[in-house]
Design an enzyme around this catalytic site. Structure first.
Site, PDB file in Angstrom:
ATOM      1  N   THR A   1       0.826  -1.199   0.000  1.00  0.00           N
ATOM      2  CA  THR A   1       0.000   0.000   0.000  1.00  0.00           C
ATOM      3  C   THR A   1       0.864   1.254   0.000  1.00  0.00           C
ATOM      4  O   THR A   1       0.469   2.287  -0.535  1.00  0.00           O
ATOM      5  CB  THR A   1      -0.930   0.001   1.232  1.00  0.00           C
ATOM      6  OG1 THR A   1      -1.619  -1.249   1.292  1.00  0.00           O
ATOM      7  CG2 THR A   1      -1.948   1.126   1.160  1.00  0.00           C
TER       8      THR A   1
ATOM      9  N   TYR B   1       7.158 -11.491   4.438  1.00  0.00           N
ATOM     10  CA  TYR B   1       5.977 -10.911   3.785  1.00  0.00           C
ATOM     11  C   TYR B   1       5.502 -11.908   2.739  1.00  0.00           C
ATOM     12  O   TYR B   1       6.134 -12.083   1.696  1.00  0.00           O
ATOM     13  CB  TYR B   1       6.355  -9.577   3.160  1.00  0.00           C
ATOM     14  CG  TYR B   1       5.196  -8.770   2.598  1.00  0.00           C
ATOM     15  CD1 TYR B   1       3.873  -9.165   2.742  1.00  0.00           C
ATOM     16  CD2 TYR B   1       5.432  -7.578   1.925  1.00  0.00           C
ATOM     17  CE1 TYR B   1       2.829  -8.422   2.232  1.00  0.00           C
ATOM     18  CE2 TYR B   1       4.393  -6.810   1.412  1.00  0.00           C
ATOM     19  CZ  TYR B   1       3.099  -7.240   1.568  1.00  0.00           C
ATOM     20  OH  TYR B   1       2.067  -6.495   1.057  1.00  0.00           O
TER      21      TYR B   1
ATOM     22  N   LYS C   1       3.686 -11.404   7.761  1.00  0.00           N
ATOM     23  CA  LYS C   1       2.467 -10.774   7.280  1.00  0.00           C
ATOM     24  C   LYS C   1       1.941 -11.625   6.136  1.00  0.00           C
ATOM     25  O   LYS C   1       2.658 -11.898   5.167  1.00  0.00           O
ATOM     26  CB  LYS C   1       2.713  -9.355   6.776  1.00  0.00           C
ATOM     27  CG  LYS C   1       1.410  -8.729   6.251  1.00  0.00           C
ATOM     28  CD  LYS C   1       1.606  -7.425   5.503  1.00  0.00           C
ATOM     29  CE  LYS C   1       0.244  -6.950   4.962  1.00  0.00           C
ATOM     30  NZ  LYS C   1       0.363  -5.761   4.108  1.00  0.00           N
TER      31      LYS C   1
END
Length: 298
Positions: free
Chosen positions: A49, A141, A171
């Site tokens: 993001t 990630y 994540k």
């Protein structure tokens, strides 16, 4: 290594962009402070993001340094330091450690697909060895839809066996809850953060460490009520806001809604190769957001 246990509602914070394409540091700092003051336990800086892969190495370092130089609470911030070139990942992870970030989030090197586990292991090993004098907690990630490379459970177990003192969590942006639960079950000390706030009540029961969500840029206060108080109605509203972006470009959409929420059109700007949210999508998301809030008030 610093014992900074990140948990709770973490926004995958957007990176405002100036008209010349550089990071807009003033707006970035203002947004970070707003989120930390309005429900976020922490922030994930320069993730997907945050458009990290679209910024140069120097731009990413500049953004990272700005957070530290302007007094942001570094013990509440993790930062994306993964890169296609291992030397860049090392440089960014070292910089994060020197600045005092609470964790470094490592996307796998994403250009070559189908590489063996040995190659991904060597990538993490190189980063661990290069930061041994300035250790920083490392988070994997997992976003195979974007990177093309998974941190699968067998590889995670192998990495933990070798680097348990440095590798602290993951994540998960795969959307595969079975995978997230399997990763979380590896060890009670391995912190797994799904990318959706929909898991917050489950996380309160101890299954996850919290969430790292793009839409927490726009609904952090609702997420906080769910996480801290078990407020199911607040969570329902937060998830309803997230669902406004289903089938739409998420990053440009979040930025468009941020521009509306903060009354600042500059926040909607994205960096190539992303493009602006369409006017029709913006109108639909804004109307939906207002409807969710109106229902909450009523």
């Amino acid at each position: 290594m610093p014992d900074n246990k990140l948990s709770g509602v973490i926004a995958a914070v957007a990176t405002p962009v100036s008209a010349d394409g550089a990071p807009d540091l003033d707006r970035a700092l203002a947004l970070a402070r707003h989120l930390l003051d309005h429900g976020c336990d922490g922030l994930n800086v320069l993730g997907t993001t945050g458009e990290a892969p679209s910024f140069s190495l120097d731009e990413r370092k500049t953004v990272m340094s700005a957070y530290q130089a302007n007094g942001l609470p570094m013990h509440r911030l993790m930062v994306g330091t993964g890169a296609a070139a291992v030397a860049d990942a090392v440089a960014l992870t070292r910089h994060a450690a020197e600045l005092g970030f609470a964790g470094a989030l490592l996307l796998p090197p994403f250009y070559y697909k189908g590489v063996p586990d040995d190659g991904l292991f060597a990538y993490i090993e190189t980063i661990v060895r290069a930061t041994v004098t300035t250790p920083i907690p490392l988070y994997l990630y997992h976003f195979p839809a974007m990177s093309g490379l998974p941190w699968h459970v067998t590889l995670i177990r192998r990495l933990l066996a070798a680097f348990s003192s440095r590798l602290v969590g993951l994540k998960d942006s795969s959307g595969d809850m079975a995978f997230a639960r399997s990763a979380a079950a590896i060890s009670k000390d391995f912190a797994v953060f799904p990318s959706t706030e929909a898991v917050l009540l489950e996380a309160r029961r101890g299954n996850f460490a919290g969430c790292i969500s793009a839409t927490a840029n726009c609904n952090a206060d609702l997420c906080a009520r769910a996480w801290k108080n078990g407020d199911a109605a607040a969570l329902e509203a937060a998830v309803a806001i997230r669902k406004l972006f289903d089938g739409k470009p998420l990053v440009s959409g979040v930025k468009a809604l941020l521009a509306y929420i903060h009354g600042d059109a500059e926040l909607a700007r994205v960096k190539p190769p992303l493009s602006a949210f369409s006017a029709a999508d913006r109108a639909a998301v804004v109307a939906g957001y207002d409807a969710v809030l109106a229902k909450r008030v009523a």
